[in-house]
Design a protein around this motif. Sequence first.
Motif, PDB file in Angstrom:
ATOM      1  N   GLY A   1      34.472  29.914  55.000  1.00 38.95           N
ATOM      2  CA  GLY A   1      34.122  30.347  56.347  1.00 38.95           C
ATOM      3  C   GLY A   1      33.475  29.246  57.171  1.00 38.95           C
ATOM      4  N   THR A   2      32.808  28.288  56.498  1.00 39.17           N
ATOM      5  CA  THR A   2      32.084  27.257  57.238  1.00 39.17           C
ATOM      6  C   THR A   2      32.950  26.041  57.516  1.00 39.17           C
ATOM      7  OG1 THR A   2      31.336  26.180  55.243  1.00 39.17           O
ATOM      8  CG2 THR A   2      29.937  27.932  56.110  1.00 39.17           C
ATOM      9  N   THR A   3      34.166  25.976  56.921  1.00 36.04           N
ATOM     10  CA  THR A   3      34.950  24.746  57.025  1.00 36.04           C
ATOM     11  C   THR A   3      35.945  24.790  58.163  1.00 36.04           C
ATOM     12  OG1 THR A   3      36.586  25.603  55.491  1.00 36.04           O
ATOM     13  CG2 THR A   3      34.801  24.308  54.550  1.00 36.04           C
ATOM     14  N   GLY A   4      36.093  25.956  58.794  1.00 34.25           N
ATOM     15  CA  GLY A   4      37.013  26.050  59.916  1.00 34.25           C
ATOM     16  C   GLY A   4      38.460  26.100  59.492  1.00 34.25           C
ATOM     17  N   GLY A   5      38.718  26.090  58.185  1.00 32.97           N
ATOM     18  CA  GLY A   5      40.097  26.157  57.711  1.00 32.97           C
ATOM     19  C   GLY A   5      40.572  27.591  57.660  1.00 32.97           C
ATOM     20  N   LEU A   6      41.803  27.780  57.169  1.00 31.42           N
ATOM     21  CA  LEU A   6      42.375  29.117  57.102  1.00 31.42           C
ATOM     22  C   LEU A   6      41.898  29.855  55.857  1.00 31.42           C
ATOM     23  CD1 LEU A   6      45.972  28.191  58.184  1.00 31.42           C
ATOM     24  CD2 LEU A   6      44.324  29.555  59.489  1.00 31.42           C
ATOM     25  N   GLY A   7      41.359  29.116  54.894  1.00 34.87           N
ATOM     26  CA  GLY A   7      40.851  29.772  53.695  1.00 34.87           C
ATOM     27  C   GLY A   7      41.914  30.111  52.674  1.00 34.87           C
ATOM     28  N   SER A   8      43.131  29.559  52.852  1.00 35.47           N
ATOM     29  CA  SER A   8      44.105  29.824  51.795  1.00 35.47           C
ATOM     30  C   SER A   8      43.846  28.849  50.652  1.00 35.47           C
ATOM     31  CB  SER A   8      45.534  29.702  52.304  1.00 35.47           C
ATOM     32  OG  SER A   8      45.674  28.562  53.093  1.00 35.47           O
ATOM     33  N   GLY A   9      44.212  29.239  49.431  1.00 34.09           N
ATOM     34  CA  GLY A   9      43.944  28.371  48.288  1.00 34.09           C
ATOM     35  C   GLY A   9      44.476  28.973  47.008  1.00 34.09           C
ATOM     36  N   TYR A  10      44.109  28.333  45.904  1.00 31.72           N
ATOM     37  CA  TYR A  10      44.464  28.857  44.587  1.00 31.72           C
ATOM     38  C   TYR A  10      43.616  30.087  44.334  1.00 31.72           C
ATOM     39  CZ  TYR A  10      46.236  24.087  43.717  1.00 31.72           C
ATOM     40  OH  TYR A  10      46.892  22.903  43.770  1.00 31.72           O
ATOM     41  N   VAL A  11      44.232  31.166  43.901  1.00 33.64           N
ATOM     42  CA  VAL A  11      43.479  32.404  43.683  1.00 33.64           C
ATOM     43  C   VAL A  11      43.228  32.605  42.188  1.00 33.64           C
ATOM     44  CG1 VAL A  11      43.526  34.908  43.907  1.00 33.64           C
ATOM     45  CG2 VAL A  11      44.298  33.473  45.798  1.00 33.64           C
ATOM     46  N   LEU A  12      41.981  32.899  41.864  1.00 32.52           N
ATOM     47  CA  LEU A  12      41.603  33.188  40.482  1.00 32.52           C
ATOM     48  C   LEU A  12      41.005  34.586  40.418  1.00 32.52           C
ATOM     49  CD1 LEU A  12      39.790  29.869  39.463  1.00 32.52           C
ATOM     50  CD2 LEU A  12      41.914  30.737  38.496  1.00 32.52           C
ATOM     51  N   GLY A  13      41.361  35.323  39.396  1.00 36.69           N
ATOM     52  CA  GLY A  13      40.791  36.654  39.227  1.00 36.69           C
ATOM     53  C   GLY A  13      40.140  36.771  37.869  1.00 36.69           C
ATOM     54  N   ARG A  14      39.129  37.626  37.768  1.00 39.47           N
ATOM     55  CA  ARG A  14      38.523  37.904  36.466  1.00 39.47           C
ATOM     56  C   ARG A  14      38.946  39.299  36.034  1.00 39.47           C
ATOM     57  NH1 ARG A  14      34.992  36.247  32.756  1.00 39.47           N
ATOM     58  NH2 ARG A  14      34.633  34.324  33.884  1.00 39.47           N
ATOM     59  N   LEU A  15      39.568  39.366  34.843  1.00 39.47           N
ATOM     60  CA  LEU A  15      40.030  40.646  34.332  1.00 39.47           C
ATOM     61  C   LEU A  15      38.844  41.484  33.904  1.00 39.47           C
ATOM     62  CD1 LEU A  15      42.946  39.428  32.030  1.00 39.47           C
ATOM     63  CD2 LEU A  15      43.129  40.364  34.338  1.00 39.47           C
ATOM     64  N   ALA A  16      38.955  42.802  34.101  1.00 38.23           N
ATOM     65  CA  ALA A  16      37.946  43.706  33.557  1.00 38.23           C
ATOM     66  C   ALA A  16      38.139  43.734  32.050  1.00 38.23           C
ATOM     67  CB  ALA A  16      38.127  45.094  34.155  1.00 38.23           C
ATOM     68  N   PRO A  17      37.083  44.066  31.278  1.00 39.69           N
ATOM     69  CA  PRO A  17      37.243  44.130  29.827  1.00 39.69           C
ATOM     70  C   PRO A  17      38.400  45.066  29.479  1.00 39.69           C
ATOM     71  CG  PRO A  17      34.936  44.352  30.428  1.00 39.69           C
ATOM     72  CD  PRO A  17      35.710  44.370  31.702  1.00 39.69           C
ATOM     73  N   GLY A  18      39.251  44.638  28.535  1.00 42.73           N
ATOM     74  CA  GLY A  18      40.349  45.485  28.112  1.00 42.73           C
ATOM     75  C   GLY A  18      41.626  45.261  28.901  1.00 42.73           C
ATOM     76  N   GLN A  19      41.518  44.633  30.072  1.00 42.81           N
ATOM     77  CA  GLN A  19      42.693  44.368  30.878  1.00 42.81           C
ATOM     78  C   GLN A  19      43.440  43.142  30.333  1.00 42.81           C
ATOM     79  OE1 GLN A  19      41.454  43.759  34.878  1.00 42.81           O
ATOM     80  NE2 GLN A  19      43.292  44.636  35.780  1.00 42.81           N
ATOM     81  N   THR A  20      44.760  43.124  30.454  1.00 38.73           N
ATOM     82  CA  THR A  20      45.524  41.948  30.048  1.00 38.73           C
ATOM     83  C   THR A  20      46.209  41.373  31.280  1.00 38.73           C
ATOM     84  OG1 THR A  20      47.519  43.224  29.658  1.00 38.73           O
ATOM     85  CG2 THR A  20      46.029  42.978  27.792  1.00 38.73           C
ATOM     86  N   PRO A  21      46.628  40.098  31.224  1.00 39.76           N
ATOM     87  CA  PRO A  21      47.361  39.528  32.360  1.00 39.76           C
ATOM     88  C   PRO A  21      48.590  40.363  32.714  1.00 39.76           C
ATOM     89  CG  PRO A  21      46.729  37.802  30.840  1.00 39.76           C
ATOM     90  CD  PRO A  21      46.360  39.097  30.190  1.00 39.76           C
ATOM     91  N   GLU A  22      49.242  40.946  31.682  1.00 38.49           N
ATOM     92  CA  GLU A  22      50.453  41.730  31.935  1.00 38.49           C
ATOM     93  C   GLU A  22      50.115  42.998  32.733  1.00 38.49           C
ATOM     94  OE1 GLU A  22      49.658  40.628  28.765  1.00 38.49           O
ATOM     95  OE2 GLU A  22      50.903  38.846  29.090  1.00 38.49           O
ATOM     96  N   SER A  23      49.037  43.685  32.299  1.00 38.61           N
ATOM     97  CA  SER A  23      48.705  44.924  33.002  1.00 38.61           C
ATOM     98  C   SER A  23      48.247  44.602  34.421  1.00 38.61           C
ATOM     99  CB  SER A  23      47.626  45.698  32.236  1.00 38.61           C
ATOM    100  OG  SER A  23      46.406  44.990  32.234  1.00 38.61           O
ATOM    101  N   ALA A  24      47.545  43.474  34.583  1.00 37.92           N
ATOM    102  CA  ALA A  24      47.091  43.090  35.914  1.00 37.92           C
ATOM    103  C   ALA A  24      48.288  42.769  36.803  1.00 37.92           C
ATOM    104  CB  ALA A  24      46.154  41.882  35.830  1.00 37.92           C
TER     105      ALA A  24
END
Lengths: 110, 900
Positions: free
Chosen positions: B278-301
């Motif tokens: 928000g402070t850089t004036g850019g569009l804010g697009s980038g590489y997205v990282l998510g944290r899985l909830a316990p028990g979740q797998t990449p496939e289910s996500a």
Amino acid sequence: MGEPHLDLPQGTLDLLILRTLELEPQHGWAMSNRIRQVSSDALNIQQGTLYPALHRLERRGWIRSRWATTDNNRRAKFYELTRAGQKQLEQETTNWQALAAAVAQVLESA
Amino acid sequence: MFSDLIYRLRALFRRNRMESDLDEEIRLHVERETEADIERGVPPEEARRRARLALGGQEQTKEACRDARGVALVESLLQDVRYAARVLRKSRGYSAAAILTLALGIGATTAIFTLVNGFLLRPLPVHEPDRLVAVREVDPQRPIPFLAATVREQIGERTQLFQSVCSWMPALLNLAERGEADLVEGIGVSGRFFETLGVPAILGRTFTAADDRQGGGPAGPVAVISHRYWQRRFGGAADAVGRSLTVNRVSYTIVGVTPPRFFGPMAGRSFDVALPFGTTGGLGSGYVLGRLAPGQTPESATAALRAVQPQIREATLPAAVAAGFQASRWLTQPLSATSAATGTATPLSDRFQRPLLAMLLLAGLVVLVACGNVANLVLARATARRHELSVRRALGASRARLARQVLVESLLLSGVGAGLGLAFAQVFCPFLVRQISTTTNPASLDLSLDWRLLAFTAGISVCTALLFGVVPALRAARVQPHDALKEGGRTRVGDQRWGVNQALIVGQVGLSVVLVVAAGLFVRTFATMATMDLGFDRTRTVIVGLNLRDARVQPPARVALYERLRQAVASVPGVADAVALRTVPVSPDHWVEAVRVAGREPPAEAATRGPFLNAVSPGYFATFGAPILAGRGFGDRDVQGAPLVAVVNETFARLFFGGPNPVGETLTFGPRATSSPPFQIVGLARDAGSATYFGLREGVPPTVYLCISQMSPDIVNFTPPADVRIGVRLAGSISAAATRGIAAAVGSVEPDLRVRMRTMADYIDGTLITERLAAILAGLFGSLALVLAGVGIFGVTAYAVSRRRAEFGVRIALGASTGDVVRTVLQRVVILMGLGLAIGGAVSFWTSRLVAALLFGLEPRDPATFVGAAVVLAAVALLAGWLPARRAARIDPAIVLRNE
């Protein structure tokens, strides 16, 4: 030398040792002496067989050893039966009797 | 079970006590037996005889007791290790040679594995890295998997998808207020970045969602700095938190410092400063990282993501269209979540994967060549030790025991070698990391030891020991007790053990051929690319990067400013020429547009490799060595309002017109035919130094040059850019005075502008990182293999000569000339070498295709490289064979015959 001599079947030596120690703690030589006497000289356990067997039984925790003095005031390593050894002896005795009976039955019927 | 263990341990650690107990016990037994015999009336003589007989068996009894104690194996192994250590200490030269050889091979492999580990295997130093996933749109057309901020926000709002979501983007940040740039490595991050990764601050705090608002949160613009930067800039001062930091002319308050182990979200790079998007004036697009909830797998996500993708697309589409994205392509490819435990996969890590694995393979071959040498050494020694082994056999050692003894020695050698190799690797790796660093992409890698590295090195060490130790061990087992007597300790004349050695030499030469061919291919690839004629002198051409936003210059005023800047720079002493340009050739800079030619269908190839566009000032073609072949270049008449003109390069002319001279045709660019006004082609420029996104490998793309002085905010897609470069051709080499002069000249025109200067050589080096790394490593491995193979051939030949001294002595006595003897010795070397060359050549011929993708400018089966490798190897082999051969020819028959 013509000593009366019988070959011990596999595993029987352990049984004999445990049985001998059931009466009282013994040292190695006394044990072999006793087995010879009780078996009327039929079973003569050589030191080369006896001591490895003692060490093996000790490793398995069926007997334990300690140094003590004998009746005539000499040092010797005494072995005694542990609780696990007692159990083992009972089980082996039952097994042996069942086996001996079975073998005898087969021999008689043949 | 437990008592068993205790007993064994006691047996092992209280060995002396148990041994003396055993002695005593058996001695008493014999004593008793004798007394009993006497009591029973056996004559004393006979009783003593029986006791002595019993004594003879005592050792066996004791050994049987030790076996019964169950520690015999460990105990005798320890004995073997102690014995081996003693043997190796005694023959220092032999041990040092073997250990050093192994250390070189194992060190090379471990060094490469350290890089592989750092880039591809080591998990990020964050909380539970296994639960991190990278979220991206699976789109083969777009290699860089950025997602827009709006998409990330939509994913974040659907709390059932992930425990939390964040995004980040690397950026070079400029801390200078004016003048020459002061660049640090930055990352722009979304508010929940540190929370998602589970990285706490060691000082102060990390960001909250509130910090990521346009223009900054309640605390204003805030920054988090890395431990590294905290140390470098603030000397680790506790009051660094709260101080301010000016980034891109905005004043930030430092609110926290990250832990020393946290280098950022991506292997191979680290960061100095993190700023909220928000402070850089850019569009804010980038590489997205998510944290899985316990028990979740990449496939289910992934499944959950795809289920809501239409809604996310619908919610973000209007803003995307407003920003100029094509609606038909917006978020139409399936979203997916893949494990990101080792960090975000970025073009940098992808780029190194293949070359690194290829280098690991080559390093493995080096280890094999080293094994050959050590095997020769061990074999030669085993022969010299036949006497000792035979005596041990006669004294009752079993075959297995002797074999084990030799194998334990091998393991000890390789173990020490591996330890030394690990130390080599630790020294060598930072050097390699420097090789893959560039000014704009500084590489930084966690190279510290971890269990993966140790397990790898241990594994290699055991494998090598087995490779070079098994044959000697089997030979040791074959030694007969009577050998010692038979030979009387003298070595037998004969070739009994030649078989294995011959095979080893053939194998070494063969492997070396493969390595030298690989070295040749990679070095030539790099040389071809590094010396490619780009039309300009890369060390004397400097790019001055400027951003007119620094001085808040509005688009209508920009074209005039370009020219004033260009003139100011051109008048600096030492500057031969200066031109203005929009994109830098041979760099990641790019401006790609669909181009249409009036009255023609665009060629199919243009769809996959869209023409590159560049806007340049009139002098460009001379300065960057792309002479005009037909028509004219840009001139003073090409200004705003005049007819729009374009110059195209040869590739463009060939692709779009199929003919050499397109002058006079017109073209438009942009997605639709009406996206831009028509431009008339007035000139044809030579193919040279054209812009390519991924570097020189891609070759020269079709390029359209437009005139920068015609740019105008009134023409769609042709607004004068804020980001502009002045390309400078220096009269001499680059110097501090020249760069200072240039910076001063820019400052004299517009004092607020900040200046970044890089030579073209620097830009080009940045595109050749993997090629340079491959060339350095392959060259190194190839030379190592040559040295090892040379030493191997020398050793084996010298050994053979020493064993055949008598024979040569007799031959010389019978009139053999020096040449005869040398020929006899070399004959064998030549045969072995020939076999090795043939096998290695064939193997290289079949396997070189595997690295075809890493090569440039030559075929994987490049004949010159193959012939060159064969010649080099033959030369090394002949030299290695000739040295001992000469010695054989100098044998004095008189001395030899006397000794015999």
